[in-house]
Design a protein around this motif. Structure first.
Motif, PDB file in Angstrom:
ATOM      1  N   LYS A  72      -7.579   9.649  -1.740  1.00 22.50           N
ATOM      2  CA  LYS A  72      -6.992   9.172  -2.995  1.00 22.50           C
ATOM      3  C   LYS A  72      -8.119   9.116  -4.022  1.00 22.50           C
ATOM      4  O   LYS A  72      -8.769   8.094  -4.190  1.00 22.50           O
ATOM      5  CB  LYS A  72      -6.389   7.777  -2.812  1.00 22.50           C
ATOM      6  N   GLU A  73      -8.343  10.223  -4.697  1.00 19.67           N
ATOM      7  CA  GLU A  73      -9.508  10.338  -5.577  1.00 19.67           C
ATOM      8  C   GLU A  73      -9.577   9.239  -6.629  1.00 19.67           C
ATOM      9  O   GLU A  73     -10.631   8.630  -6.836  1.00 19.67           O
ATOM     10  CB  GLU A  73      -9.498  11.700  -6.267  1.00 19.67           C
ATOM     11  N   ALA A  74      -8.459   8.946  -7.284  1.00 26.30           N
ATOM     12  CA  ALA A  74      -8.475   7.915  -8.331  1.00 26.30           C
ATOM     13  C   ALA A  74      -8.806   6.545  -7.741  1.00 26.30           C
ATOM     14  O   ALA A  74      -9.568   5.780  -8.328  1.00 26.30           O
ATOM     15  CB  ALA A  74      -7.140   7.876  -9.061  1.00 26.30           C
ATOM     16  N   ALA A  75      -8.250   6.222  -6.570  1.00 35.41           N
ATOM     17  CA  ALA A  75      -8.533   4.934  -5.934  1.00 35.41           C
ATOM     18  C   ALA A  75      -9.996   4.845  -5.511  1.00 35.41           C
ATOM     19  O   ALA A  75     -10.620   3.784  -5.620  1.00 35.41           O
ATOM     20  CB  ALA A  75      -7.615   4.724  -4.731  1.00 35.41           C
ATOM     21  N   LEU A  76     -10.545   5.950  -5.041  1.00 31.52           N
ATOM     22  CA  LEU A  76     -11.953   5.975  -4.653  1.00 31.52           C
ATOM     23  C   LEU A  76     -12.842   5.702  -5.864  1.00 31.52           C
ATOM     24  O   LEU A  76     -13.743   4.873  -5.810  1.00 31.52           O
ATOM     25  CB  LEU A  76     -12.305   7.330  -4.033  1.00 31.52           C
ATOM     26  N   ILE A  77     -12.561   6.359  -6.963  1.00 31.63           N
ATOM     27  CA  ILE A  77     -13.359   6.158  -8.181  1.00 31.63           C
ATOM     28  C   ILE A  77     -13.208   4.732  -8.690  1.00 31.63           C
ATOM     29  O   ILE A  77     -14.192   4.102  -9.075  1.00 31.63           O
ATOM     30  CB  ILE A  77     -12.972   7.197  -9.243  1.00 31.63           C
ATOM     31  N   ASP A  78     -11.993   4.191  -8.657  1.00 34.72           N
ATOM     32  CA  ASP A  78     -11.779   2.806  -9.082  1.00 34.72           C
ATOM     33  C   ASP A  78     -12.578   1.841  -8.212  1.00 34.72           C
ATOM     34  O   ASP A  78     -13.179   0.886  -8.712  1.00 34.72           O
ATOM     35  CB  ASP A  78     -10.299   2.440  -9.044  1.00 34.72           C
ATOM     36  N   HIS A  79     -12.597   2.073  -6.892  1.00 41.94           N
ATOM     37  CA  HIS A  79     -13.357   1.206  -5.986  1.00 41.94           C
ATOM     38  C   HIS A  79     -14.845   1.269  -6.315  1.00 41.94           C
ATOM     39  O   HIS A  79     -15.518   0.245  -6.417  1.00 41.94           O
ATOM     40  CB  HIS A  79     -13.133   1.604  -4.528  1.00 41.94           C
ATOM     41  N   LEU A  80     -15.360   2.469  -6.501  1.00 37.18           N
ATOM     42  CA  LEU A  80     -16.782   2.622  -6.797  1.00 37.18           C
ATOM     43  C   LEU A  80     -17.132   2.018  -8.161  1.00 37.18           C
ATOM     44  O   LEU A  80     -18.184   1.396  -8.316  1.00 37.18           O
ATOM     45  CB  LEU A  80     -17.174   4.097  -6.749  1.00 37.18           C
ATOM     46  N   ASP A  81     -16.251   2.179  -9.138  1.00 34.24           N
ATOM     47  CA  ASP A  81     -16.481   1.596 -10.470  1.00 34.24           C
ATOM     48  C   ASP A  81     -16.453   0.079 -10.439  1.00 34.24           C
ATOM     49  O   ASP A  81     -17.091  -0.583 -11.259  1.00 34.24           O
ATOM     50  CB  ASP A  81     -15.443   2.094 -11.477  1.00 34.24           C
ATOM     51  N   SER A  82     -15.709  -0.503  -9.504  1.00 32.52           N
ATOM     52  CA  SER A  82     -15.576  -1.959  -9.456  1.00 32.52           C
ATOM     53  C   SER A  82     -16.829  -2.645  -8.893  1.00 32.52           C
ATOM     54  O   SER A  82     -17.000  -3.834  -9.042  1.00 32.52           O
ATOM     55  CB  SER A  82     -14.367  -2.359  -8.609  1.00 32.52           C
ATOM     56  N   ARG A  83     -17.680  -1.858  -8.262  1.00 36.72           N
ATOM     57  CA  ARG A  83     -18.908  -2.418  -7.688  1.00 36.72           C
ATOM     58  C   ARG A  83     -19.957  -2.525  -8.787  1.00 36.72           C
ATOM     59  O   ARG A  83     -20.344  -1.533  -9.368  1.00 36.72           O
ATOM     60  CB  ARG A  83     -19.430  -1.516  -6.563  1.00 36.72           C
ATOM     61  N   ASP A  84     -20.396  -3.723  -9.088  1.00 37.96           N
ATOM     62  CA  ASP A  84     -21.418  -3.911 -10.122  1.00 37.96           C
ATOM     63  C   ASP A  84     -22.783  -3.947  -9.454  1.00 37.96           C
ATOM     64  O   ASP A  84     -23.194  -4.960  -8.914  1.00 37.96           O
ATOM     65  CB  ASP A  84     -21.145  -5.208 -10.888  1.00 37.96           C
ATOM     66  N   LEU A  85     -23.441  -2.810  -9.477  1.00 35.56           N
ATOM     67  CA  LEU A  85     -24.744  -2.727  -8.829  1.00 35.56           C
ATOM     68  C   LEU A  85     -25.897  -2.849  -9.813  1.00 35.56           C
ATOM     69  O   LEU A  85     -27.051  -2.781  -9.433  1.00 35.56           O
ATOM     70  CB  LEU A  85     -24.863  -1.397  -8.070  1.00 35.56           C
ATOM     71  N   GLY A  86     -25.573  -2.997 -11.088  1.00 39.95           N
ATOM     72  CA  GLY A  86     -26.618  -3.143 -12.094  1.00 39.95           C
ATOM     73  C   GLY A  86     -27.427  -1.874 -12.325  1.00 39.95           C
ATOM     74  O   GLY A  86     -28.550  -1.936 -12.785  1.00 39.95           O
ATOM     75  N   HIS A  87     -26.866  -0.724 -12.005  1.00 38.65           N
ATOM     76  CA  HIS A  87     -27.588   0.544 -12.175  1.00 38.65           C
ATOM     77  C   HIS A  87     -27.086   1.326 -13.362  1.00 38.65           C
ATOM     78  O   HIS A  87     -27.150   2.522 -13.389  1.00 38.65           O
ATOM     79  CB  HIS A  87     -27.433   1.411 -10.914  1.00 38.65           C
ATOM     80  N   ARG A  88     -26.547   0.691 -14.357  1.00 37.48           N
ATOM     81  CA  ARG A  88     -26.009   1.427 -15.507  1.00 37.48           C
ATOM     82  C   ARG A  88     -26.997   1.501 -16.615  1.00 37.48           C
ATOM     83  O   ARG A  88     -27.826   0.800 -16.860  1.00 37.48           O
ATOM     84  CB  ARG A  88     -24.734   0.762 -15.988  1.00 37.48           C
TER      85      ARG A  88
END
Length: 54
Positions: free
Chosen positions: A38-54
């Motif tokens: 589920k590509e969109a769900a995968l991207i949403d999950h990864l985006d929800s992780r705040d790793l402070g690398h932005r």
């Protein structure tokens, strides 16, 4: 008609000695198995992780 998001991605060089964090480690085995399909769900999950690398 539902609005669909457009995602883009880039490839980057990561030195082979660098240890990468498993971004899916917090998921159950079943979720880890299903999420990549589920590509969109995968991207949403990864985006929800705040790793402070932005």
């Amino acid at each position: 008609m539902p609005i669909r998001a457009i995602y883009s991605g880039d490839m980057v060089h990561v030195h082979r000695k660098r240890v990468l964090v498993d971004a899916l480690a917090s998921l159950s085995a079943d979720d880890r198995e299903r999420l990549p399909h589920k590509e969109a769900a995968l991207i949403d999950h990864l985006d929800s992780r705040d790793l402070g690398h932005r």
